[in-house]
Design an enzyme around this catalytic site. Structure first.
Site, PDB file in Angstrom:
ATOM      1  N   CYS A  90       0.601  -1.282  -0.093  1.00  0.00           N
ATOM      2  CA  CYS A  90      -0.013  -0.025   0.039  1.00  0.00           C
ATOM      3  C   CYS A  90       0.736   1.253   0.051  1.00  0.00           C
ATOM      4  O   CYS A  90       0.177   2.401  -0.477  1.00  0.00           O
ATOM      5  CB  CYS A  90      -0.876   0.009   1.213  1.00  0.00           C
ATOM      6  SG  CYS A  90      -2.018  -1.409   1.609  1.00  0.00           S
ATOM      7  N   HIS A 362      -8.892   3.102  -2.990  1.00  0.00           N
ATOM      8  CA  HIS A 362      -7.281   2.791  -2.500  1.00  0.00           C
ATOM      9  C   HIS A 362      -6.770   1.742  -3.839  1.00  0.00           C
ATOM     10  O   HIS A 362      -6.665   0.665  -3.589  1.00  0.00           O
ATOM     11  CB  HIS A 362      -7.483   2.189  -1.323  1.00  0.00           C
ATOM     12  CG  HIS A 362      -5.944   1.542  -0.974  1.00  0.00           C
ATOM     13  ND1 HIS A 362      -4.729   2.232  -1.201  1.00  0.00           N
ATOM     14  CD2 HIS A 362      -5.705   0.564   0.018  1.00  0.00           C
ATOM     15  CE1 HIS A 362      -3.817   1.463  -0.324  1.00  0.00           C
ATOM     16  NE2 HIS A 362      -4.290   0.485   0.244  1.00  0.00           N
ATOM     17  N   CYS A 392      -1.035   2.567   6.728  1.00  0.00           N
ATOM     18  CA  CYS A 392      -0.868   1.135   7.137  1.00  0.00           C
ATOM     19  C   CYS A 392      -0.303   0.194   6.003  1.00  0.00           C
ATOM     20  O   CYS A 392      -0.586   0.675   4.773  1.00  0.00           O
ATOM     21  CB  CYS A 392      -1.910   0.397   7.938  1.00  0.00           C
ATOM     22  SG  CYS A 392      -3.510   0.036   6.908  1.00  0.00           S
TER      23      CYS A 392
END
Length: 407
Positions: A90, A362, A392
């Protein structure tokens, strides 16, 4: 020592994976749109003088493979531009910004592209989005995986597997990690839903004010259709509606489609250069990269990754959370955003002021650069100076970057 400054920032719209507006677009083509849009903002820059292209991608295989960064360089007609595809899940395109920062401070270049892309719609093996396929798992984690399954089935409170002599489950699906954080930190379903509604409502207000028009580079599809808005934001979202949604990951869980991000397609790009080169070109930078941080913790509670990473970035900058005017935590799940914000002492009125990933989406590899773009936009819109971006990271990590608005 030269400073690293951002002189351009752009992102594509964010599409919903498999059923949204960008499903027909290859990731390399999507990345090329974002990068070209950023370069177009700096006409004084000779693109042949760019030192390197760093492209974040969370699942670099299939259409995302073949060192996609170099593929994109050639697609853009920049045959002399090197390219490296970077994977920190991510935070892949936070890592690319960190790499540009380090290279500039080391005196090993003056101009870099920090970008990211993910087109989940184009995945060959979809298992990468929610946990690895069984045939790729290291058998040493078998007992840990079984323990995770038992916790999910009974919805019991998460405890550290190390206390039982087990490895953490590195393969645990992200939704299960969110449920672990929710149970271990006591994050109620109601509080998660309230934040999900806040994200949607703030995005709706930002759209009405034309905020995202300043950062989105439209994508033209093969049939001539122009996509210029995000698929995810919804108008009129209420707590009453969201509270009726069913849990997604555990029968007795709290994580629903209303309080977590979707699966998405999108790209974003920053042009980062030394302050000396920016001055030579007569440019007024958008922002300065002040500091970064990266940390790790148990993969089973990866959602708390922003805490230590942010503390690192703040310490390196000689600043505190009170010095930050705005902050962005990537909204993978409300269950992890809220305790992370609590631990950092954040004022929720300053957090994700234009909505976050619950509303916007995302697209894994692009989210770091997307949030930087959105944060710079927010600092300009609200006439603020310092912003903190953090998130995160799957596998149990966190990353953070502090930006100072310069124009």
């Amino acid at each position: 020592m030269p400073e690293a400054v951002i002189v351009a920032a752009a992102r594509t719209p964010i599409g919903r994976a498999f059923k949204g507006s960008l499903t027909t677009v290859r990731p390399d083509d999507l990345a090329a749109v974002a990068i070209q849009a950023a370069l177009d903002q700096v006409p004084a820059l000779d693109a042949t003088t760019i030192d390197d292209l760093y492209l974040g991608c969370a699942e670099p295989s299939g259409e995302h493979g073949s060192n996609m960064a170099r593929v994109v360089s050639v697609l853009l007609g920049l045959d002399t531009l090197p390219g490296a595809t970077v994977n920190r899940f991510c935070a892949s395109s936070v890592q690319t910004t960190r790499m540009a920062l380090h290279a500039i401070r080391a005196g090993e270049g003056d101009v870099f592209i920090s970008a990211g892309v993910e087109a989940v719609s184009r995945y060959v093996n979809f298992a990468g989005a929610g946990g690895s396929a069984a045939d790729t798992q290291n058998p040493k984690f078998a007992d840990s995986i079984a323990r995770s399954a038992a916790i999910a089935e009974t919805n019991r409170t998460w405890t550290d597997p190390r206390a039982e002599g087990l490895l953490p489950d590195i393969y645990l699906a992200m939704g299960q990690t969110a449920e672990n954080v929710a149970t271990s930190r006591g994050v109620s379903r109601e509080r998660q839903d309230e934040w999900g509604v806040t994200s949607q409502n703030r995005a709706e207000a930002a759209i009405a004010a034309g905020v995202f028009e300043r950062e989105i580079a439209p994508v033209t599809l093969a049939d001539g259709t122009v996509v210029s808005t995000d698929d995810g934001p919804r108008a009129g979202v209420t707590l009453e509606k969201v509270s009726q949604l069913q849990p997604v990951f555990r029968e007795e869980g709290t994580v629903t489609a209303g309080n977590c991000c979707a699966l998405n397609d999108g790209a974003a790009a920053l042009v980062i250069m030394s302050d000396t080169r920016a001055k030579e070109l007569g440019l007024t930078p958008l922002a300065r990269v002040v500091s970064t941080g990266v940390s790790a913790l148990s993969p089973e509670i990866m959602g708390l990754g922003p805490v230590e990473a942010s503390r690192q970035a703040l310490a390196r900058a000689g600043m505190s959370i009170g010095d930050m005017d705005l902050y962005e935590i990537n909204e993978a799940f409300a269950a992890q955003v809220l305790p992370s914000a609590d631990d950092l002492g954040m004022d929720l009125d300053k957090l994700n002021v234009h909505g976050g990933a619950i509303a916007l989406g995302h697209p894994f590899g692009s989210t770091g650069a997307r949030i930087s773009t959105t944060l710079i936009n927010a600092l300009q819109t609200h006439d603020k100076q310092f912003g903190l971006e953090t998130m995160c990271v799957g596998g149990g990590q966190g990353m953070a970057v502090i930006l100072e608005r310069l124009s």
